[in-house]
Design a protein around this motif. Structure first.
Motif: not given
Lengths: 355, 324
Positions: B223-227, B271-273
């Motif tokens: 979540v953090l790296i995607t953000t 995959v979602l990221s």
């Protein structure tokens, strides 16, 4: 061919529960987190498709007839795609996204047509969700349709001034459904899809005593039942649900029951009813954990555990009771649980010594 | 277990198992619990929920800040249970369930005690200091207990204290405008925790206890790296370092969770990221150049659908490979 599936089949064959040639095991069942990933991506895709309609075909969104027509058209296309080519991943995901977009357009059209009368819009949406639930045989879409039915059903019930009874009613419904899930197993995915939707919807009512952030509307609805009476009716309903659930599981899983089991169940049910007058979320999430264990559903167990922990945080900020009262409730429940465990272990040790 | 359950339900839908025999089938393969399973469940629920409720009740009590209660009484109400729970942990041992539950109570009561000290003596300490000190004080117990839930609680305190620190000192608009810096720091902390956890745990299967904690950490890092990537793509902040780190983490996740310790849950998160990052990139490229382009929105929407479908197909093929 799956090794694990073959092992399972052989075990059932040895027990005489299956016979005949081995089935074509096919692909592994899609794990729940893959479905969650698809669901999230499908929703994001639907938002962009809606954006396309809103920007490129703005006359559609602005007109009641246009929204309804476009919504019905998109939803119809989605249903047709699911039925014809639903096995294809891309088609299924595309159909899911356009179905979502179509449903949002229908909702917009209904709101305009019915002058934003929430109860009437909710009723029509409930009918739409029910139709889609039965028409589309795909788990993710079925779950979403069930969620629409549950949410809109809750709004309809709320419009009759019965919003305060929603958590107890929802808990009774999901208990009944999950415990009888196997009776609907010949219709693959029907019971689990509705079960998850009911569970999430009920938890939603617990956390806000309303659903999906529409408390501002329900707050304006007069209560049909006087609040204190409603509280006790809900408590009685939850207590009865716990008792019936316990009786069912005792009959199912304990070959030899004694009067002691019935007594313990009665005490637990009455305690649950009393606790729920001040902390209904504790009872409902604990009930969910027990049910999940009873049916071997680990994702549901996870939902129960997470929601119980989340409820403790929510409980802290709940304005209905003082922190002192809440502290007393938690202390009594916690102490009773620890004491009950100690007593049960002593009695268990004593019966081992006697035997 | 859930895979077994779902397989039986699928066979029932295909009428390979009759509805009458389905409950018996669930019992035979161990999906439905027996008497011993129920005893274990109720024993565990009574122990852990009882301990949790008692310790949380103390926290609620001190949050009430009952002015009629004297200072000495207040400290006694938290210190006595703290001593008792620590004593029970020593008596029962840190590797028994009762000992671990007692340690959980003790770690929560340390937080209540620190809050009471701050409340009583008005030390002027910032909230982040309370959580940081709490984490520091309970660390020895967390190490001794070797319990995933306590480690997650400890990491939660670390994350919370860091976030509150940046909220206090991060500038006028707090979290939103110093979001990148906080996200980088939290990513380093949680990623380090994940690496250390992997290092100290032996080869894990999906069903191994504590796997949920690894997945939770991996999700937090994801979540953090995607953000950070979304910030970089949409706002232009730290795009190059975020891209480098994102690619490196995706490669590392593939190496670890595809080859060494297969875990479809983490791969589904990857995959979602990828769907979010590629969608944000496409949105930035198309919507920036052609303002309010309906066609661009349609193209982005279709891309999301195609990417997620391709991701699901890949995940299913990996699942089939892992369970041949």
């Amino acid at each position: 061919m799956s090794t694990e599936s073959r092992r399972l089949w052989n075990k059932l064959e040895q027990s005489g529960l299956v016979c005949g040639t081995e089935p074509d095991f096919g692909s592994p069942v899609t794990p729940w987190y893959v479905r969650v990933m698809l669901g999230i991506a499908g929703w994001v895709g639907a938002l962009f498709l809606l954006g396309f309609v809103a920007v490129g075909l703005s006359f559609v969104v602005e007109s009641t007839a246009g929204s309804l027509t476009a919504g019905v058209l998109l939803t119809g296309i989605a249903v047709a795609l699911f039925r014809a080519l639903g096995d294809n991943d891309f088609i299924a995901q595309f159909a899911f996204a356009i179905s979502l977009a179509g449903q949002v357009l229908i909702l917009l059209g209904l709101a305009q047509w019915l002058n934003e009368d929430t109860a009437k819009v909710a009723f029509c949406t409930m009918l739409l969700g029910t139709a889609l639930f039965w028409l589309v045989d795909q788990f993710l879409h079925r779950f979403w349709s069930a969620l629409v039915v549950v949410a809109s059903g809750a709004l309809v019930i709320g419009s009759f001034g019965l919003a305060s009874m929603l958590p107890a009613f929802g808990a009774a419904c999901f208990t009944a459904l999950w415990l009888t899930e196997l009776r609907f197993a010949d219709r693959c995915g029907v019971a689990p899809a509705f079960g998850y939707a009911l569970t999430i919807g009920t938890l939603g009512t617990v956390f806000s005593h309303r659903i999906f952030g529409l408390s501002w509307w329900l707050d304006w609805q007069p209560d049909l039942i006087e609040p204190k009476l409603s509280m006790w009716l809900s408590a009685a309903a939850l207590g009865l649900t716990v008792w019936l659930c316990g009786r069912y599981l005792l009959n199912r899983d304990l070959p030899v029951k004694t009067g002691r089991h019935d007594l313990i169940l009665m005490v637990v049910s009455v305690s649950a009813a009393l606790i729920s007058t001040h902390a209904d979320g504790l009872v409902i999430t604990a009930l969910l954990i027990v049910i999940a264990h009873a049916i071997g559903n680990w994702p549901l167990l996870g939902v129960g555990l997470v929601s119980l922990l989340a409820y403790l945080s929510y409980y802290y900020y709940q304005m209905d009771l003082t922190l002192l009262t809440k502290s007393a409730v938690l202390l009594m429940v916690g102490s009773a649980l620890l004491l009950g465990r100690w007593v049960a272990r002593r009695m268990g040790d004593r019966s081992e010594v006697q035997s | 277990m859930i895979a077994t359950r779902n397989q039986l339900l699928r066979w029932a839908a295909e009428q390979r198992i009759s509805l009458e025999d389905l409950p018996a089938a669930m019992r035979v393969v161990g999906v439905q619990p027996n008497g011993n399973d129920w005893r274990r469940l109720f024993d565990a629920m009574a122990l852990w929920l009882g301990s949790l409720f008692v310790s949380v009740s103390v926290i609620f009590f001190f949050a009430y800040n009952w002015s009629d209660l004297g200072r000495l009484s207040k400290f006694a109400l938290v210190e006595l249970p703290l001593l008792v729970s620590a004593g029970v942990a020593i008596w029962k041992g840190p590797h028994t369930d009762a000992g671990r539950a007692a340690l959980l109570v003790a770690t929560l009561l340390v937080g209540a005690l620190l809050a009471l000290i701050g409340q009583t003596y008005q030390t002027g300490a910032d909230p982040w200091q309370l959580f940081a000190l709490w984490a520091a004080l309970i660390l020895p117990w967390v190490v001794i207990a070797r319990m995933p839930a306590l480690w997650i609680l400890w990491l939660g305190l670390i994350n919370l204290s860091l976030t509150l620190y940046y909220t206090t000192f991060g500038g006028l608009f707090g979290v939103l405008f110093s979001g990148n810096e906080i996200a980088w720091v939290l990513l380093v902390v949680n990623l380090s925790a994940l690496v250390v956890w992997h290092y100290f745990s032996s080869t894990a299967t999906t069903q191994r206890p504590g796997r949920w904690a690894l997945r939770l950490l991996a999700t937090a890092c994801g979540v953090l790296i995607t953000t950070l990537m979304m910030y970089g793509i949409l706002d232009g902040q730290d795009l190059l370092p975020a891209t480098v780190v994102w690619i490196a983490l995706m490669w590392a996740a593939h190496e670890v969770y595809r080859r060494r310790q297969p875990d479809l849950f983490v791969l589904a998160g990857c995959v979602l990221s990828a769907v979010f990052v590629l969608t944000a990139t496409l949105s930035r490229l198309l919507l920036d150049t052609v303002v309010e382009s309906a066609g661009a929105l349609l193209l982005v929407g279709l891309t999301i659908i195609a990417l997620s479908a391709a991701g699901a197909w890949w995940l299913r093929s990996v699942a089939a490979e892992l369970d041949p």
